[in-house]
Design a protein around this motif. Structure first.
Motif, PDB file in Angstrom:
ATOM      1  N   MET A   1      29.988  34.650  40.026  1.00  0.00           N
ATOM      2  CA  MET A   1      29.392  33.591  40.404  1.00  0.00           C
ATOM      3  C   MET A   1      27.929  33.831  40.787  1.00  0.00           C
ATOM      4  SD  MET A   1      32.081  32.057  43.073  1.00  0.00           S
ATOM      5  CE  MET A   1      31.682  33.378  44.273  1.00  0.00           C
ATOM      6  N   TYR A   2      26.808  33.221  40.352  1.00  0.00           N
ATOM      7  CA  TYR A   2      25.667  33.392  40.813  1.00  0.00           C
ATOM      8  C   TYR A   2      25.345  32.450  42.048  1.00  0.00           C
ATOM      9  CZ  TYR A   2      20.678  33.892  40.298  1.00  0.00           C
ATOM     10  OH  TYR A   2      19.187  34.287  40.553  1.00  0.00           O
TER      11      TYR A   2
ATOM     12  N   GLY B   1      31.195  20.420  46.253  1.00  0.00           N
ATOM     13  CA  GLY B   1      30.111  21.236  46.149  1.00  0.00           C
ATOM     14  C   GLY B   1      29.855  21.803  47.710  1.00  0.00           C
ATOM     15  N   GLY B   2      29.098  22.804  47.840  1.00  0.00           N
ATOM     16  CA  GLY B   2      28.657  23.302  49.146  1.00  0.00           C
ATOM     17  C   GLY B   2      28.582  24.933  49.130  1.00  0.00           C
ATOM     18  N   ASP B   3      29.332  25.451  50.348  1.00  0.00           N
ATOM     19  CA  ASP B   3      28.936  26.938  50.418  1.00  0.00           C
ATOM     20  C   ASP B   3      30.296  27.709  49.570  1.00  0.00           C
ATOM     21  OD1 ASP B   3      29.227  29.391  51.499  1.00  0.00           O
ATOM     22  OD2 ASP B   3      28.542  28.865  53.409  1.00  0.00           O
ATOM     23  N   THR B   4      29.780  28.217  48.499  1.00  0.00           N
ATOM     24  CA  THR B   4      30.899  28.595  47.650  1.00  0.00           C
ATOM     25  C   THR B   4      31.948  30.103  48.370  1.00  0.00           C
ATOM     26  OG1 THR B   4      29.556  28.553  45.800  1.00  0.00           O
ATOM     27  CG2 THR B   4      31.356  29.696  45.095  1.00  0.00           C
ATOM     28  N   VAL B   5      31.170  30.797  49.011  1.00  0.00           N
ATOM     29  CA  VAL B   5      31.704  32.191  49.456  1.00  0.00           C
ATOM     30  C   VAL B   5      32.488  31.530  50.418  1.00  0.00           C
ATOM     31  CG1 VAL B   5      31.387  34.169  50.522  1.00  0.00           C
ATOM     32  CG2 VAL B   5      30.048  33.512  48.599  1.00  0.00           C
ATOM     33  N   PHE B   6      32.067  30.719  51.500  1.00  0.00           N
ATOM     34  CA  PHE B   6      32.998  30.240  52.918  1.00  0.00           C
ATOM     35  C   PHE B   6      33.945  29.487  51.953  1.00  0.00           C
ATOM     36  CE2 PHE B   6      34.142  26.392  55.066  1.00  0.00           C
ATOM     37  CZ  PHE B   6      34.373  27.029  56.262  1.00  0.00           C
TER      38      PHE B   6
ATOM     39  N   GLY C   1      38.246  34.338  38.721  1.00  0.00           N
ATOM     40  CA  GLY C   1      38.551  34.658  37.292  1.00  0.00           C
ATOM     41  C   GLY C   1      39.374  33.943  36.441  1.00  0.00           C
ATOM     42  N   VAL C   2      39.771  32.790  36.457  1.00  0.00           N
ATOM     43  CA  VAL C   2      40.469  31.757  35.639  1.00  0.00           C
ATOM     44  C   VAL C   2      39.592  31.849  34.305  1.00  0.00           C
ATOM     45  CG1 VAL C   2      41.402  29.772  35.368  1.00  0.00           C
ATOM     46  CG2 VAL C   2      41.468  30.780  37.470  1.00  0.00           C
ATOM     47  N   LEU C   3      38.175  31.559  34.309  1.00  0.00           N
ATOM     48  CA  LEU C   3      37.359  31.586  33.449  1.00  0.00           C
ATOM     49  C   LEU C   3      36.651  32.864  33.076  1.00  0.00           C
ATOM     50  CD1 LEU C   3      36.135  28.001  33.667  1.00  0.00           C
ATOM     51  CD2 LEU C   3      38.060  28.801  32.125  1.00  0.00           C
ATOM     52  N   LYS C   4      36.556  33.248  31.773  1.00  0.00           N
ATOM     53  CA  LYS C   4      35.571  34.267  31.586  1.00  0.00           C
ATOM     54  C   LYS C   4      34.169  34.189  31.689  1.00  0.00           C
ATOM     55  CE  LYS C   4      38.756  35.788  27.713  1.00  0.00           C
ATOM     56  NZ  LYS C   4      39.040  36.257  26.416  1.00  0.00           N
ATOM     57  N   GLY C   5      33.555  35.101  32.240  1.00  0.00           N
ATOM     58  CA  GLY C   5      32.067  35.106  32.259  1.00  0.00           C
ATOM     59  C   GLY C   5      31.387  34.403  33.509  1.00  0.00           C
ATOM     60  N   ALA C   6      30.428  33.856  33.619  1.00  0.00           N
ATOM     61  CA  ALA C   6      29.620  33.278  34.759  1.00  0.00           C
ATOM     62  C   ALA C   6      29.048  32.066  34.552  1.00  0.00           C
ATOM     63  CB  ALA C   6      28.705  34.143  35.105  1.00  0.00           C
TER      64      ALA C   6
END
Length: 232
Positions: A141-142, A98-103, A162-167
């Motif tokens: 991603m939220y 875990g951590g900074d997703t966008v980075f 985009g490997v899994l549908k939705g969020a």
């Protein structure tokens, strides 16, 4: 070849709050390894390659489950891409911290690691991740990306791999109120909502079930402005 993704909503591996989930992952890794000793690769890009985080991972996966723990150091150029590629190829299980997703996603795309991980998933390696390492696999991603940078006080919607549908919303026991408000605004038609110490398993892109170490998971859909919450 069966494709497996296990998405963990949160929890503290160093305090072993996710131990039941880790045991489930370890058993799948051992099955994948067959007669040889299982190998688990930790990728901590989202925590800027935090070594204490990796050490907590190793203390669980090696000390408790007798799985060889490896680490891929991505952020500071300590490992060349050939070495990282080899580590991914040797792994039975890949665990994204875990951590900074966008980075994390920006760094992966810069180096081509996102493609290597998607290939590993398609080859049948056990892929799992916690928080940032979980939500990155979905279409959307939220994330608290802007909050972490002091740019906003609100969570924002970003595109995932985009490997899994939705969020998916991680840490749902902490973020429920904020996320419900976001859903009411119509930013998503629905999402998986996963508390700490709880995980979802997806096989070949389809939801299979919940693995709980104490937490719960839900699916919340927005149907013409009405939110419908279903425990999974």
């Amino acid at each position: 070849m069966e494709k497996t993704l296990i998405t963990i909503g949160g929890g503290e591996i160093r305090n072993k709050t996710t131990l039941k989930i880790d045991e489930y992952i370890a058993n799948k890794a051992k099955k994948h390894a067959g007669e040889k000793r299982a190998n688990a690769l930790f990728i901590g890009t989202a925590s800027h390659d935090s070594m204490p985080y990796f050490n907590s991972f190793r203390k669980t996966y090696t000390s408790v489950f007798d799985i060889k723990a490896e680490v891929a150091l991505v952020v500071y150029g300590e490992m060349d891409m050939e070495k990282i590629k080899n580590k991914i190829q040797m792994a039975d299980c890949i665990y994204i911290g875990g951590g900074d997703t966008v980075f994390m996603l920006d760094k992966w795309k810069e180096l081509g690691i996102d493609k290597l991980l998607i290939d590993a998933y398609n080859e049948g390696k056990i892929i799992c991740g916690l928080s940032a390492g979980a939500i990155c696999w979905f279409n959307d991603m939220y994330t608290d990306y802007e909050i972490m940078r002091g740019q906003s006080s609100e969570y924002v919607l970003r595109k995932g791999l985009g490997v899994l549908k939705g969020a998916m919303c991680p840490h749902f026991n902490e973020r429920e109120q904020d996320f419900i408000e976001a859903l009411k605004k119509g930013c998503l038609k629905g999402a998986y909502c996963v508390e700490n110490d709880c995980a979802l398993e997806f096989i070949d892109g389809e939801f299979k079930g919940v693995i709980s170490a104490g937490g719960k998971a839900y699916y919340i859909s927005n149907e013409n402005g009405e939110l419908i919450k279903k425990e999974l």
